[in-house]
Design an enzyme around this catalytic site. Structure first.
Site, PDB file in Angstrom:
ATOM      1  N   ALA A  68       0.856  -1.195   0.000  1.00  0.00           N
ATOM      2  CA  ALA A  68       0.000   0.000   0.000  1.00  0.00           C
ATOM      3  C   ALA A  68       0.887   1.239   0.000  1.00  0.00           C
ATOM      4  CB  ALA A  68      -0.878  -0.012   1.245  1.00  0.00           C
ATOM      5  N   GLY A 107       0.517  -5.133   0.933  1.00  0.00           N
ATOM      6  CA  GLY A 107      -0.539  -5.176  -0.086  1.00  0.00           C
ATOM      7  C   GLY A 107      -0.039  -5.794  -1.388  1.00  0.00           C
ATOM      8  N   GLU A 110      -0.462  -9.318  -0.974  1.00  0.00           N
ATOM      9  CA  GLU A 110      -1.903  -9.622  -0.959  1.00  0.00           C
ATOM     10  C   GLU A 110      -2.466  -9.664  -2.380  1.00  0.00           C
ATOM     11  OE1 GLU A 110      -2.661  -6.560   2.103  1.00  0.00           O
ATOM     12  OE2 GLU A 110      -3.790  -8.125   3.147  1.00  0.00           O
ATOM     13  N   GLU A 130       3.371  -5.430   7.683  1.00  0.00           N
ATOM     14  CA  GLU A 130       2.465  -4.416   8.241  1.00  0.00           C
ATOM     15  C   GLU A 130       2.635  -4.214   9.734  1.00  0.00           C
ATOM     16  OE1 GLU A 130       1.691  -6.651   6.022  1.00  0.00           O
ATOM     17  OE2 GLU A 130       0.322  -5.851   4.512  1.00  0.00           O
TER      18      GLU A 130
END
Ligand code: CAA
Ligand code: NAI
Length: 706
Positions: A68, A107, A110, A130
């Site tokens: 992210a 992310g 992910e 994270e």
């Protein structure tokens, strides 16, 4: 053939029947809003395009995807949210392959988990870091990863935040295939081509079966919970990660995603997340000193160290571990033998713990030499002086260095307090002289204060930053003053602590309150570890020049007079009957403190833990503000990083000045003014703090002013 690129940050190219979607958002292809929009639009058009049979997701440049966009945290969300995008990838009717090179983190991993098949080329690194930002994987990672590799391995990855190699990821079943070349596109096209040829269709991670045997999963969760209870005290996100993984066992996938979202948003809103993200960016900003922009570093291969005591030996080990050649100089053969012994002891300790082989030790020490003749430093690129903390001794060493070192050699001092300008001006090449303030143990502690005297060349400063990089240290640029950044602030908050001690708090309560705040040790434990004798000698030296109006608490002197220097003498503020791990409270110390209170005419009062923290932090923040105000630290963030990496300040609070912003500067100022009613000499509000409160600004506004 090239299709219309939906947005500049995702390139979309058709290779026969395979649509290649390349994330292109330098430097790490973070999943910012433009990338998310681009990827979503590309997926939509791929679904509608009959020419497309399969989709390959790649990253441009050095990495697949760094996750992210951390800069978006705390800002208003912009659609599409990452969890939506990831769902769309998984729901794709045509097979999707992620081909990973460089890193796939957070992310980014992910996205790969939502793809139907994963390939990693050698050298790739995969992880869910994270937790290091106070978050949990918020785009289905907590629900998909356990289904793919089981709760135990998934928890280990998410709670440590560590990176896996491509080979480890293959072994765990996190990726399906290793690419032999480093060309992710070619490898991915070949893999997807084979999948299409064998008519392998979409395969969804949400349907993976690693959790089918529930008992070991529950055991893994219980074990993780016990571990986190001990190791992650005070932290939010590790506990939330475990809770999210638990949802994979007793809830349907979609419910689990909702639980993950709820927990993610709680983490996102927490001050811990803000503190950790501040630390992440600040660690990168400290590297950008004006001199590193202005000048290139000089060559750095051969390092000299003068002095083989605690610091000299630690610095030598740090340099050896970085692969450099090291020459140590001592004052006589006996001291030289001790210096060499100090270096060897570190490696022998590792051998004893089974973390190093004798052959590795020998290979490392082949790069080490020791001499009592300064001419052995003739070819050194950089020399670090670490002799006794005495100006005359240091100047004598620098005179020798001036005589023997080659032109352009960087001449550094590890002094804790002395004026490096005076050292620099005493030799013929002041432009080559700099302070390199390491912390003990120097081969372990991350902070390196780079102390910049008036006449130093920018190239020399840039070389010091380059050395920090090679040694894996966190460099912080500091100006010259008594104690530079860290020790100067330490001296002030120690005074606040001593005042509380004399006014009624016990050392054990103070230490406990600060541990509960997040420090690994309290200030009295630190004093016992460092040894009381060093501070005692300094106090005696400075006694004549001490301001007679300033409060002077004598408890530490009383302990030193008894020879209680801390761990090394078996007692200090604590008793150590069986070594460092056996610390216990000492009633005799409490009696000494009582006697000191009586001598000073003080009626003891009680302090709550919250009051202790208020005073401790107010003293730290106020002196920190002075350090920024005087330009000793470039920005508040430099100071935050120094305190986190050199003084155990809890990283999740982002450093003292980030903490001050969160606590509120008007409140800090009000606290200082309240404490000044008792001791106006000590509690003088920093002009910078007053000015910021007047302007209704915070410390962070100064981080962006440069
Ligand atoms: N978002 C925004 N910027 C990022 C970033 C990210 N995820 N990752 C790195 N950057 C920036 C850095 O701040 C740095 O910027 P400057 O050049 O302006 O200082 C630049 O990219 C290069 O970074 P590094 O100097 O660290 O480069 P590197 O090559 O040494 O390391 C890296 C690259 C391994 C990706 C490292 O930057 C890193 O670990 N990044 C963080 C990865 C991470 O924590 N991702 C998880 C994000 S949270 C998430 O994804 C949550 C979710 O599920 C929704
Ligand atoms: P130490 O007493 O352990 O070691 C000093 C070494 O210097 C001794 O081995 C001594 O033989 C040697 N030495 C003295 N004069 C010499 C000379 N003329 N030539 C060659 N060698 C000589 O001291 P320590 O703790 O290593 O401190 C060294 C310096 O590092 C000091 O300036 C100190 O302030 C600073 N420092 C110390 C820290 C600590 O935690 N101990 C932390 C950061 C800096």
């Amino acid at each position: 053939m090239s299709c219309d690129t939906p947005l500049p940050t995702v390139e979309s190219t058709l290779h026969e029947s395979i649509l290649v979607l390349t994330l292109d958002n330098p430097p790490v292809n973070a999943l910012g809003v433009e990338v998310r929009r681009g990827l979503l639009a590309a997926l939509d058009s791929a679904a509608d395009n009959p020419a497309v049979e399969g989709i390959l997701i790649l990253g441009a440049g050095r990495h697949f995807c760094g996750g992210a966009d951390i800069r978006e945290f705390g800002k208003p969300p912009q659609p599409p949210a990452l969890p939506e995008l990831v769902k769309r990838i998984e729901a794709c009717a045509k097979p999707v392959v992620a081909a990973i090179h460089g890193v796939a983190l957070g992310g980014g991993l992910e996205v790969a988990l939502a793809a139907h098949y994963r390939l990693a080329v050698r050298g790739a690194r995969l992880g869910l870091p994270e937790v290091q930002l106070g978050l949990l994987p918020g785009a289905g990672g907590t629900q998909r990863l356990p289904r793919l590799i089981g709760a135990k391995a998934a928890l280990e990855l998410m709670l440590s935040g560590r990176h896996l190699s491509a080979e480890q990821a293959l072994e765990l079943g996190l990726v399906d295939r290793l690419g032999d070349s480093d060309d992710a596109q070619a490898e991915g096209l070949a893999y997807l081509g084979q999948l299409l040829a064998s008519q392998a269709g979409a395969r969804r991670t949400r349907d993976a079966l690693a959790l089918s045997d529930l008992a070991p999963q529950r055991a893994a969760i219980a074990a993780a919970r016990e571990q986190a209870g001990k190791k992650s005290r005070g932290l939010l996100s590790p506990h939330h990660i475990i809770q999210a993984v638990e949802a994979t066992l007793d809830r349907p996938f979609e419910d689990g995603l909702k639980e993950e979202r709820r927990l993610f948003l709680e983490c996102l809103d927490s001050p811990q997340r803000a503190g950790l993200v501040h630390a992440f960016f600040a660690e990168r900003e400290v590297l950008k000193a004006p001199e590193t922009r202005a000048a290139a570093p000089r060559a750095l291969e051969q390092i000299g160290v003068v002095g083989g005591g605690t610091m000299g030996a630690g610095i030598a080990v740090a340099a050896l571990d970085a692969g450099l050649q090291v020459t140590m100089i001592e004052r006589d053969q006996a001291a030289l033998a001790r210096g060499r012994g100090n270096v060897e002891k570190v490696y022998d300790g590792l051998i004893d713990k089974g973390r190093l082989s004798a052959a590795d030790k020998a290979a490392t020490l082949a790069r080490f030499s020791a001499s009592i003749d300064y001419r052995a430093l003739a070819q050194a690129d950089l020399v670090i002086e670490a002799v006794f903390e005495d100006m005359a001794a240091k100047q004598a060493v620098f005179k020798e260095l001036d005589r023997v070192c080659k032109a352009g050699a960087v001449l550094a001092s590890n002094t804790s307090y002395l004026d490096i300008n005076v050292i620099a001006q005493s030799i013929s090449r002041p432009a080559d002289v700099i302070g390199l303030h390491f912390f003990s143990p120097a081969n372990i502690m991350k902070l390196l204060e780079i102390v910049v005297p008036a006449k130093v060349a920018a190239q020399v400063v840039a070389t010091a930053f380059e050395l920090a990089k090679k040694l894996h240290k966190v460099p912080v640029r500091a100006g010259v003053c008594d104690g530079f950044i860290g020790n100067r602030i330490l001296a002030v908050y120690r005074q606040a602590v001593d005042a509380m001690l004399e006014d009624g708090a016990s050392p054990y309560q103070i230490d406990q309150a600060l541990r509960d705040f997040g420090f690994p040790m309290g200030p009295f434990q630190v004093a016992d570890l460092a040894g009381g004798d060093i501070g005692w000698a300094t106090r005696k030296r400075k006694a004549a020049t001490r301001d007679p109006k300033a409060r002077y608490v004598q408890v530490a002197d009383r302990l030193c007079e008894r020879g209680w220097f801390g761990q090394k003498t078996g007692r200090g503020y604590y008793l150590y009957p069986q070594g460092p791990r056996s610390a216990s409270e000492d009633p005799e110390v409490l009696a000494i403190i009582d006697a000191e209170r009586q001598r000073a005419g003080i009626t003891p009062r009680t302090f709550s833990d919250a009051q202790i923290i208020r005073r401790y932090m107010a003293a730290m923040i106020n002196e920190a503000a002075n350090v920024v105000h005087e330009g000793i630290a470039l920005r508040p963030l430099d100071l935050d990083i120094a305190l986190i990496h050199g003084y155990g300040f809890p990283r999740y609070r982002g450093g003292p000045l980030k903490y001050a912003d969160q606590y509120g500067l008007p409140q800090v100022l009000a606290d200082i003014r309240e404490f000044a009613e008792d001791d106006p000499q000590f509690w003088k509000p920093s002009p910078l703090l007053v000015a910021l409160v007047e302007r209704e600004a915070n410390f962070d506004s100064l981080n962006h002013a440069h």
